[in-house]
Design a protein around this motif. Structure first.
Motif, PDB file in Angstrom:
ATOM      1  N   THR A  85       0.865  -1.184   0.000  1.00 15.59           N
ATOM      2  CA  THR A  85       0.000   0.000   0.000  1.00 15.59           C
ATOM      3  C   THR A  85       0.885   1.212   0.000  1.00 15.59           C
ATOM      4  O   THR A  85       2.104   1.108   0.139  1.00 15.59           O
ATOM      5  N   GLY A  86       0.244   2.346  -0.097  1.00 19.19           N
ATOM      6  CA  GLY A  86       1.027   3.558  -0.090  1.00 19.19           C
ATOM      7  C   GLY A  86       0.165   4.730   0.300  1.00 19.19           C
ATOM      8  O   GLY A  86      -1.049   4.606   0.439  1.00 19.19           O
ATOM      9  N   ASP A  87       0.828   5.846   0.476  1.00 24.80           N
ATOM     10  CA  ASP A  87       0.133   7.094   0.781  1.00 24.80           C
ATOM     11  C   ASP A  87       0.772   8.204  -0.019  1.00 24.80           C
ATOM     12  O   ASP A  87       1.995   8.273  -0.133  1.00 24.80           O
ATOM     13  N   ARG A  88      -0.079   9.064  -0.546  1.00 24.16           N
ATOM     14  CA  ARG A  88       0.450  10.273  -1.182  1.00 24.16           C
ATOM     15  C   ARG A  88       1.088  11.144  -0.109  1.00 24.16           C
ATOM     16  O   ARG A  88       0.506  11.315   0.962  1.00 24.16           O
ATOM     17  N   THR A  89       2.225  11.688  -0.423  1.00 26.39           N
ATOM     18  CA  THR A  89       2.930  12.478   0.588  1.00 26.39           C
ATOM     19  C   THR A  89       2.540  13.954   0.480  1.00 26.39           C
ATOM     20  O   THR A  89       3.364  14.814   0.197  1.00 26.39           O
TER      21      THR A  89
ATOM     22  N   ALA B 292      -0.500   4.080 -13.114  1.00 27.12           N
ATOM     23  CA  ALA B 292       0.699   4.120 -12.270  1.00 27.12           C
ATOM     24  C   ALA B 292       0.489   3.300 -10.994  1.00 27.12           C
ATOM     25  O   ALA B 292       1.400   2.618 -10.517  1.00 27.12           O
ATOM     26  N   GLN B 293      -0.729   3.374 -10.464  1.00 33.53           N
ATOM     27  CA  GLN B 293      -0.988   2.593  -9.253  1.00 33.53           C
ATOM     28  C   GLN B 293      -0.981   1.089  -9.566  1.00 33.53           C
ATOM     29  O   GLN B 293      -0.560   0.275  -8.749  1.00 33.53           O
ATOM     30  N   ALA B 294      -1.431   0.747 -10.777  1.00 30.44           N
ATOM     31  CA  ALA B 294      -1.344  -0.656 -11.208  1.00 30.44           C
ATOM     32  C   ALA B 294       0.131  -1.067 -11.301  1.00 30.44           C
ATOM     33  O   ALA B 294       0.500  -2.194 -10.941  1.00 30.44           O
TER      34      ALA B 294
ATOM     35  N   ASP C 264     -12.551   3.965  -0.710  1.00 24.13           N
ATOM     36  CA  ASP C 264     -12.496   4.832  -1.894  1.00 24.13           C
ATOM     37  C   ASP C 264     -11.478   4.332  -2.922  1.00 24.13           C
ATOM     38  O   ASP C 264     -11.527   4.727  -4.087  1.00 24.13           O
ATOM     39  N   GLN C 265     -10.563   3.451  -2.476  1.00 30.31           N
ATOM     40  CA  GLN C 265      -9.510   2.984  -3.384  1.00 30.31           C
ATOM     41  C   GLN C 265      -9.892   1.713  -4.152  1.00 30.31           C
ATOM     42  O   GLN C 265      -9.170   1.295  -5.059  1.00 30.31           O
ATOM     43  N   ALA C 266     -11.012   1.100  -3.792  1.00 30.33           N
ATOM     44  CA  ALA C 266     -11.368  -0.190  -4.402  1.00 30.33           C
ATOM     45  C   ALA C 266     -11.391  -0.145  -5.940  1.00 30.33           C
ATOM     46  O   ALA C 266     -10.895  -1.076  -6.592  1.00 30.33           O
TER      47      ALA C 266
END
Ligand code: TRP
Length: 334
Positions: A9-13, A135-137, A153-155
């Protein structure tokens, strides 16, 4: 020993993380890190897709979010923490995947649609923003992740990732990359302290992980309960009552919460009692996080070390996946 499944997973900084991130995914990640192979991506490149005017803020917050991870109990000995923009294989995979999606499909992605609305882009959507699902893929597949713990919301982004994976696998004739599934917390998204659907720093309704006891108490004090519940003796509504939503998310004793709900519905339970309980629970949760955060923030060299080590490890893995994709597609190799 069975092979551990892989989490990414990740988070936008864009800023330090808050209680909504904690409820929505951070605590899942802390719980899963020993039973899974886990990678956390500091998504600074994705953050730039709607912050191109302020790259310095995005860069600064790489350290802030990494500090948040360590403060909540992410252990860099078992979880790999890495920086997106320092992993060129992710950008290379993105470029390939962009040919496997259509602009119409990107525009139909519900997450993208909502975010375009929320940001008021109108017709001026940055191309990088519209394309970030590809990009997320790339992020998810480069790590060969099969489990992605995120907010609901990310599903749609995970769904679109899997479409790309299926298309690629079909084209190359074998299961080159695995599909991933999202892991969404049962409690749903934590509302803001003002009761609006989403907690966000820009919305001014967030409790940062570094909130002081006084800030916590003040936020809880302002929370909506049931506007019809004027006197403690009145029967009150539990549904839509923000204080109960938070108790459901954080109270360590769900049976007692069930009892409190019944009492509140009957009448005779005052808002002040509930708010006092919630304030205590949040202070107990955030106090230790705040203290660890302050200690970690004083040791920037340590945070930089964690990022260098993690990013080097991620470099090896993502480069390998990129080469496997290139070879399977039969791209030219010098
Ligand atoms: N889109 C995520 C967010 O807005 C951040 C993110 C980037 C991410 N890459 C990811 C999440 C890969 C899960 C998997 O918070």
């Amino acid at each position: 020993m069975p092979c551990k499944s892989v989490i990414l997973t990740g988070d936008r900084t864009t800023g330090p993380l808050h209680l909504g991130h904690y409820a929505g995914s951070l605590r899942n990640r802390v719980a899963l890190q020993h039973s899974h192979r886990q990678y956390l991506l500091l998504a600074d490149a994705q953050a730039l897709t709607d912050n191109a005017h302020d790259p310095a803020r995005i860069a600064r917050n790489v350290i802030e979010v990494a500090t948040d991870y360590l403060a909540v109990g992410i252990d860099p000995a078992v979880t790999t923490i890495c920086v997106q923009s320092a992993l060129p294989a992710l950008a290379e995979l993105t470029l390939l995947y962009l040919n496997l999606v259509t602009v119409a499909r990107l525009e139909r992605n519900p997450t993208i649609k909502d975010e375009i609305q929320a940001r008021g882009f109108g017709r001026d959507i940055p191309a990088g923003f519209l394309c970030y699902p590809a990009a997320q893929a790339a992020d998810i597949t480069a790590f060969r992740a099969t489990l992605v713990p995120v907010g609901e919301d990310q599903a749609p982004l995970i769904e679109q990732t899997n479409e790309i994976v299926r298309r690629l696998n079909r084209q190359v004739g074998h299961d080159l990359l695995p599909e991933a599934r999202s892991l969404i917390p049962e409690i749903g998204r934590l509302p803001g302290v003002d009761g609006r659907a989403k907690m966000s720093k820009s919305g001014g309704n967030a409790l940062p992980l570094s909130a002081s006891d006084a800030e916590i108490a003040a936020s809880v004090q302002r929370m909506y309960t049931d506007p019809g519940h004027l006197r403690a003796s009145d029967p009150g509504r539990v549904e839509g009552n923000v204080v109960f939503t938070y108790l459901d998310a954080f109270d360590p004793d769900p049976e007692e919460v069930a009892g409190l709900k019944a009492h509140y519905r009957r009448g005779g339970l005052g808002d002040a009692v509930l708010k006092g309980r919630l304030t205590g629970i949040l202070c107990d949760l955030l106090g230790p996080i705040r203290e660890r955060r302050a200690a970690i923030a004083r040791d920037r060299d340590h945070v930089m070390d964690v990022l260098r080590t993690g990013t080097a490890r991620a470099q090896a893995l993502t480069t390998q996946t990129r080469d496997a994709v290139r070879d399977a597609l039969g791209l030219f190799r010098l």
